[in-house]
Scaffold this active site. Structure first.
Site, short mmCIF file in Angstrom:
data_model
loop_
_atom_site.label_atom_id
_atom_site.label_comp_id
_atom_site.label_asym_id
_atom_site.label_seq_id
_atom_site.Cartn_x
_atom_site.Cartn_y
_atom_site.Cartn_z
N TYR A 56 3.72 9.56 -11.38
CA TYR A 56 2.82 8.83 -10.46
C TYR A 56 1.94 7.86 -11.26
O TYR A 56 1.81 6.68 -10.92
CB TYR A 56 1.97 9.82 -9.68
CG TYR A 56 1.00 9.17 -8.73
CD1 TYR A 56 1.43 8.58 -7.55
CD2 TYR A 56 -0.37 9.14 -9.01
CE1 TYR A 56 0.54 7.97 -6.67
CE2 TYR A 56 -1.27 8.54 -8.14
CZ TYR A 56 -0.81 7.96 -6.98
OH TYR A 56 -1.70 7.35 -6.12
N VAL A 103 -9.08 9.75 -2.07
CA VAL A 103 -9.33 9.28 -0.70
C VAL A 103 -8.86 10.37 0.27
O VAL A 103 -7.80 10.97 0.05
CB VAL A 103 -8.58 7.96 -0.42
CG1 VAL A 103 -9.02 7.38 0.93
CG2 VAL A 103 -8.81 6.95 -1.54
N ASN A 133 0.81 -1.22 0.00
CA ASN A 133 0.00 0.00 0.00
C ASN A 133 0.84 1.28 0.00
O ASN A 133 0.40 2.31 -0.49
CB ASN A 133 -0.92 -0.03 1.23
CG ASN A 133 -1.49 1.32 1.57
OD1 ASN A 133 -2.38 1.83 0.88
ND2 ASN A 133 -0.94 1.96 2.60
#
Ligand SMILES: NC(=O)c1ccc[n+]([C@@H]2O[C@H](COP(=O)([O-])OP(=O)(O)OC[C@H]3O[C@@H](n4cnc5c(N)ncnc54)[C@H](OP(=O)(O)O)[C@@H]3O)[C@@H](O)[C@H]2O)c1
Length: 250
Positions: free
Chosen positions: A146, A179, A82
């Site tokens: 990214y 998020v 993660n």
């Protein structure tokens, strides 16, 4: 392949903050034995105190950090890759050190951890490997490096799934949209789009663990982002013209 999480040993990277911290809590509630890692020792201790997880500080951007983590954590039944960081801006202005850091932490570290932990996982009878990718796999302007790391993870996971078919190791890739975590502040560019709305990390953690339990191969959060991803595959030009209307960051 479905996975029963209760009682399993789980290694969570990037567990000192955001999605990883929420995932550690959700795993602890399921009765898992969790090893939680990140660099920030104080934040790790706080997560450990709330969850009963074992904290192990390690910098995943360095080969030494990776090797030490693998040795000290021991073999997990479930690996949740993660940890990650963002960078926002024109690619030509991105410092080389930042390029290398994103490639190392977001892409090379999950590949290396998987490579190093897979043999023990297989010899213990099987396991489950999770990759936290991003909807940025579609390619987001001002987030080119990214996006590349997250698309790389998707391809690596898909190839690995093929390799591991019938070998009792499942692979799940998770693609969150926005998020609500320190991710945006840390990259130096807040999330400015009104759409898609930000999800709480607890919701992402819960959906990710349900995807593992159900043996889902790919999980988009929210679910409709899967359609956006497919639309990008079919009509990339139109997709990117439309997505530019929604603002500069994702
Ligand atoms: N937030 C979003 O909107 C969003 C959307 C899609 C995908 N994602 C992905 O979700 C994952 C988690 O992000 P988040 O939103 O929870 O962000 P976050 O709150 O900033 O957490 C990032 C985690 O990664 C760890 N990390 C960063 N660099 C590291 C390094 N060199 N070595 C070890 N650990 C390192 C951090 O730990 P330390 O600071 O302790 O080192 C932290 O625990 C990332 O892979 C991100 O790309 C996030």
């Amino acid at each position: 392949m479905t996975t029963v999480l209760r009682g399993r040993k789980v290694l969570v990277t990037g567990g000192s903050s955001g999605i990883g911290a929420a995932t550690t809590l959700a795993l602890a509630r399921r009765g898992c034995e969790v090893v939680v890692t990140g660099r920030d020792e104080r934040a790790l201790r706080a997560v450990a105190a709330r969850t009963g997880a074992r904290p192990l500080a390690a910098d995943l951007g360095s080969p030494e950090g990776l090797a030490r983590l693998v040795e000290e954590a021991g073999p997990p039944d479930v690996l949740i890759n993660n940890a990650g960081l963002g960078w926002s801006g024109e690619t030509e202005t991105m410092p080389g050190t930042e390029v290398r850091r994103l490639l190392a932490v977001n892409l090379a570290a999950p590949v290396e951890l998987t490579r190093m932990l897979l043999p023990a996982m297989r010899s213990r009878g099987g396991g489950h490997i999770v990759f936290v990718s991003s909807i940025a796999t579609v390619g987001v302007g001002t987030e080119a490096v990214y996006s590349a790391t997250k698309a790389g993870l998707r391809a690596f996971a898909a190839a690995l799934r093929d390799e591991l078919a019938g070998k009792h190791v499942a692979v799940t890739t998770v693609f969150p949209g926005a998020v609500r975590t320190p991710f945006f502040r840390r990259r130096g560019q807040e999330y400015t789009r009104s759409f898609p709305r930000m999800l709480p990390p607890e919701e992402v953690a819960e959906r990710m663990l349900r995807a593992v339990e159900r043996g889902e191969q790919e999980c988009f959060l929210p679910r409709w982002l899967g359609l956006a991803c497919r639309a990008n595959g079919l009509l990339p030009g139109t997709f990117h013209r439309l997505s530019r209307w929604f603002g500069p960051t994702a």
